[in-house]
Scaffold this active site. Structure first.
Site, PDB file in Angstrom:
ATOM      1  CB  CYS A   1      -0.935   0.008   1.195  1.00  0.00           C
ATOM      2  SG  CYS A   1      -1.909  -1.481   1.287  1.00  0.00           S
TER       3      CYS A   1
ATOM      4  CG  HIS B   1      -3.327   3.069   2.246  1.00  0.00           C
ATOM      5  ND1 HIS B   1      -3.868   2.748   1.022  1.00  0.00           N
ATOM      6  CD2 HIS B   1      -3.324   1.928   2.973  1.00  0.00           C
ATOM      7  CE1 HIS B   1      -4.172   1.458   1.015  1.00  0.00           C
ATOM      8  NE2 HIS B   1      -3.863   0.947   2.188  1.00  0.00           N
TER       9      HIS B   1
ATOM     10  CG  ASN C   1      -6.629  -1.463   1.282  1.00  0.00           C
ATOM     11  OD1 ASN C   1      -5.922  -0.984   0.390  1.00  0.00           O
ATOM     12  ND2 ASN C   1      -6.131  -1.981   2.379  1.00  0.00           N
TER      13      ASN C   1
HETATM   14  N1  ACO Z   1     -18.352  -9.353   8.957  1.00  0.00           N
HETATM   15  C1  ACO Z   1     -18.784  -9.589  10.200  1.00  0.00           C
HETATM   16  N2  ACO Z   1     -17.974  -9.883  11.227  1.00  0.00           N
HETATM   17  C2  ACO Z   1     -16.654  -9.955  10.955  1.00  0.00           C
HETATM   18  C3  ACO Z   1     -16.128  -9.740   9.683  1.00  0.00           C
HETATM   19  C4  ACO Z   1     -17.038  -9.425   8.653  1.00  0.00           C
HETATM   20  N3  ACO Z   1     -16.633  -9.187   7.384  1.00  0.00           N
HETATM   21  N4  ACO Z   1     -14.788  -9.857   9.721  1.00  0.00           N
HETATM   22  C5  ACO Z   1     -14.482 -10.148  10.983  1.00  0.00           C
HETATM   23  N5  ACO Z   1     -15.597 -10.223  11.738  1.00  0.00           N
HETATM   24  C6  ACO Z   1     -15.733 -10.512  13.159  1.00  0.00           C
HETATM   25  C7  ACO Z   1     -14.536 -11.259  13.700  1.00  0.00           C
HETATM   26  O1  ACO Z   1     -14.713 -12.661  13.523  1.00  0.00           O
HETATM   27  C8  ACO Z   1     -14.552 -10.874  15.161  1.00  0.00           C
HETATM   28  O2  ACO Z   1     -15.503 -11.651  15.836  1.00  0.00           O
HETATM   29  P1  ACO Z   1     -15.205 -12.196  17.327  1.00  0.00           P
HETATM   30  O3  ACO Z   1     -15.036 -10.954  18.148  1.00  0.00           O
HETATM   31  O4  ACO Z   1     -16.414 -12.987  17.627  1.00  0.00           O
HETATM   32  O5  ACO Z   1     -13.935 -12.966  17.202  1.00  0.00           O
HETATM   33  C9  ACO Z   1     -15.068  -9.432  15.131  1.00  0.00           C
HETATM   34  O6  ACO Z   1     -15.731  -9.278  13.870  1.00  0.00           O
HETATM   35  C10 ACO Z   1     -13.978  -8.386  15.269  1.00  0.00           C
HETATM   36  O7  ACO Z   1     -12.922  -8.716  14.353  1.00  0.00           O
HETATM   37  P2  ACO Z   1     -11.602  -7.871  14.270  1.00  0.00           P
HETATM   38  O8  ACO Z   1     -10.689  -8.460  13.247  1.00  0.00           O
HETATM   39  O9  ACO Z   1     -11.043  -7.626  15.630  1.00  0.00           O
HETATM   40  O10 ACO Z   1     -12.214  -6.499  13.722  1.00  0.00           O
HETATM   41  P3  ACO Z   1     -11.533  -5.092  13.641  1.00  0.00           P
HETATM   42  O11 ACO Z   1     -12.329  -4.130  14.377  1.00  0.00           O
HETATM   43  O12 ACO Z   1     -10.051  -5.163  13.917  1.00  0.00           O
HETATM   44  O13 ACO Z   1     -11.680  -4.744  12.090  1.00  0.00           O
HETATM   45  C11 ACO Z   1     -10.346  -4.768  10.082  1.00  0.00           C
HETATM   46  C12 ACO Z   1     -11.107  -5.599  11.114  1.00  0.00           C
HETATM   47  C13 ACO Z   1     -11.352  -3.917   9.333  1.00  0.00           C
HETATM   48  C14 ACO Z   1      -9.651  -5.732   9.114  1.00  0.00           C
HETATM   49  C15 ACO Z   1      -9.283  -3.878  10.768  1.00  0.00           C
HETATM   50  O14 ACO Z   1      -8.552  -4.659  11.675  1.00  0.00           O
HETATM   51  C16 ACO Z   1      -8.332  -3.195   9.818  1.00  0.00           C
HETATM   52  O15 ACO Z   1      -8.694  -2.319   9.076  1.00  0.00           O
HETATM   53  N6  ACO Z   1      -7.030  -3.541   9.862  1.00  0.00           N
HETATM   54  C17 ACO Z   1      -5.995  -2.823   9.135  1.00  0.00           C
HETATM   55  C18 ACO Z   1      -6.002  -3.069   7.652  1.00  0.00           C
HETATM   56  C19 ACO Z   1      -4.842  -2.322   7.011  1.00  0.00           C
HETATM   57  O16 ACO Z   1      -4.507  -1.209   7.366  1.00  0.00           O
HETATM   58  N7  ACO Z   1      -4.136  -2.941   6.084  1.00  0.00           N
HETATM   59  C20 ACO Z   1      -2.920  -2.293   5.591  1.00  0.00           C
HETATM   60  C21 ACO Z   1      -2.811  -2.191   4.216  1.00  0.00           C
HETATM   61  S1  ACO Z   1      -3.421  -3.548   3.280  1.00  0.00           S
HETATM   62  C22 ACO Z   1      -2.179  -4.027   2.196  1.00  0.00           C
HETATM   63  O17 ACO Z   1      -1.022  -3.699   2.367  1.00  0.00           O
HETATM   64  C23 ACO Z   1      -2.564  -4.934   1.043  1.00  0.00           C
END
Ligand code: ACO
Length: 329
Positions: A116, A256, A286
């Site tokens: 990214c 980003h 993203n």
């Molecule tokens: N729909 C419903 N529930 C979901 C989904 C979904 N699509 N995905 C995960 N959940 C659930 C999980 O199972 C979890 O349930 P549990 O609490 O029962 O275990 C709950 O939701 C919370 O999951 P988390 O992974 O902790 O959710 P979080 O609030 O962290 O959000 C996300 C997830 C959006 C992926 C976030 O962590 C994020 O944006 N991370 C950074 C991404 C990023 O910056 N990437 C960098 C660049 S990408 C690249 O380089 C290609």
């Protein structure tokens, strides 16, 4: 010794596929909801490239628009730098494919892999080439077909990614315009937190790698989130420090587009009001290396970013990699 002349942006372009996949469409594919995706990421829809079209097809379109905007002919280009983690092939480079498609017969063309942060890495390399007087016209492209490496059975990642291309043509700066500072960093120790394990020379494609779904993005979202907030905040402040500029002087922050909560955290650290922060994640999701040049082109063409404005770009991605660039447009 005379001072070296930095690079400035002469023109930008973007191209996005017509096909749209909404959160409601995803509700029919995996166990998720429009509400969860919007609340946790800010994403509402993403664009998906149709079968049979390639990354370099879309990137060539974005490039032609950037060249037209800059008033530069393809044969004037000295370098084509493509930031992507979804190249047409492992080799030859996507940059070389684009070179052939747009007719940039005099350019040296190569890809960079910085996920990214790739577009900012590309800008930084272009700036160095121009400062060193090794180039007069450089095309920097961020282009991704993430839909092709997304695991459509994994709800924790498939709701996040989309396809798109953005490009910028750079040349030597005039007046007080140009790249005032740029900063790029990596930390390879954390590479496993965001990785596509299959398909490289470590795990070339076999029936086993396909069965184990190793040719898709794997991400420890929560961990990546924490590192992204910290690294993007530090990178933003570092670029400002290097140029002796305060965040109050900024006209626009283009971060980003990975998660609206990450963007909010950085904007709040820089004490920027909403109107100074560019957000289009709701439309594209993203798009990795394409996210910043897509937003940059949108901001320029909609008049949100004007000549003379101070714009700060900041990104974080797999590697880990991160970086920033402060530009007087
Ligand atoms: N729909 C419903 N529930 C979901 C989904 C979904 N699509 N995905 C995960 N959940 C659930 C999980 O199972 C979890 O349930 P549990 O609490 O029962 O275990 C709950 O939701 C919370 O999951 P988390 O992974 O902790 O959710 P979080 O609030 O962290 O959000 C996300 C997830 C959006 C992926 C976030 O962590 C994020 O944006 N991370 C950074 C991404 C990023 O910056 N990437 C960098 C660049 S990408 C690249 O380089 C290609």
């Amino acid at each position: 010794m005379c001072e070296s002349i930095p690079a400035m942006i002469l023109g930008t372009g973007r191209a996005v596929p017509d096909k749209i996949l909404t959160n409601h469409d995803l509700e029919k594919i995996v166990d998720t909801s429009d509400q969860w995706i919007k609340e946790r990421s800010g994403i509402e829809r993403r664009h998906i490239l149709e079968d049979g079209k390639t990354n370099s097809d879309l990137a060539s379109l974005a490039s032609q628009r950037a060249l037209e905007d800059a008033g530069v002919k393809p044969e004037e280009l000295d370098f084509i730098i493509v930031a992507t983690i979804t190249p047409d092939y492992t080799f030859p480079s996507t940059a070389a494919q684009i070179q052939a498609k747009i007719g940039a017969v005099n350019a040296a063309a190569f890809d960079i892999s910085a996920a990214c942060s790739g577009f900012i890495y590309g800008l930084s390399i272009a700036d160095s080439l121009i400062k060193a007087e090794l180039a007069n016209r450089v095309l920097v492209i961020g282009s991704e077909m993430l839909s092709r490496i997304t695991d459509w059975e994994d709800r924790s990642t498939c709701v996040l990614f989309g396809d798109g291309s953005g490009a910028a043509v750079l040349g030597p700066a005039e007046g007080n315009r140009g790249i005032l500072s740029s900063y790029i960093k990596s930390d390879g120790k954390l590479g496993n937190l965001l990785i596509m394990p299959g398909g490289g020379a470590t795990h070339p494609a076999t029936h086993e790698t396909v069965d184990k779904r190793m040719h898709y993005i794997k991400m420890e979202g929560r961990e990546v989130f924490k590192h992204a907030v910290r690294a993007m905040r530090d990178a933003a402040l570092h670029a400002l420090d290097l140029a002796g500029i305060t965040s109050e002087e900024l006209d626009l922050l283009i971060p980003h587009q990975a998660n609206v909560r990450i963007i909010d955290a950085i904007a709040s650290r820089l004490k920027l009001p909403d109107e100074k922060v560019y957000i289009n994640i709701q439309e594209y999701g993203n798009t990795s290396a394409a996210s910043i040049p897509l937003a940059l082109d949108e901001a320029r063409r909609t008049g949100k970013l004007k000549q003379g404005d101070l714009c700060l770009l900041v990104a974080f991605g797999g590697g880990f990699t991160w970086g920033s660039a402060l530009i007087r447009m």
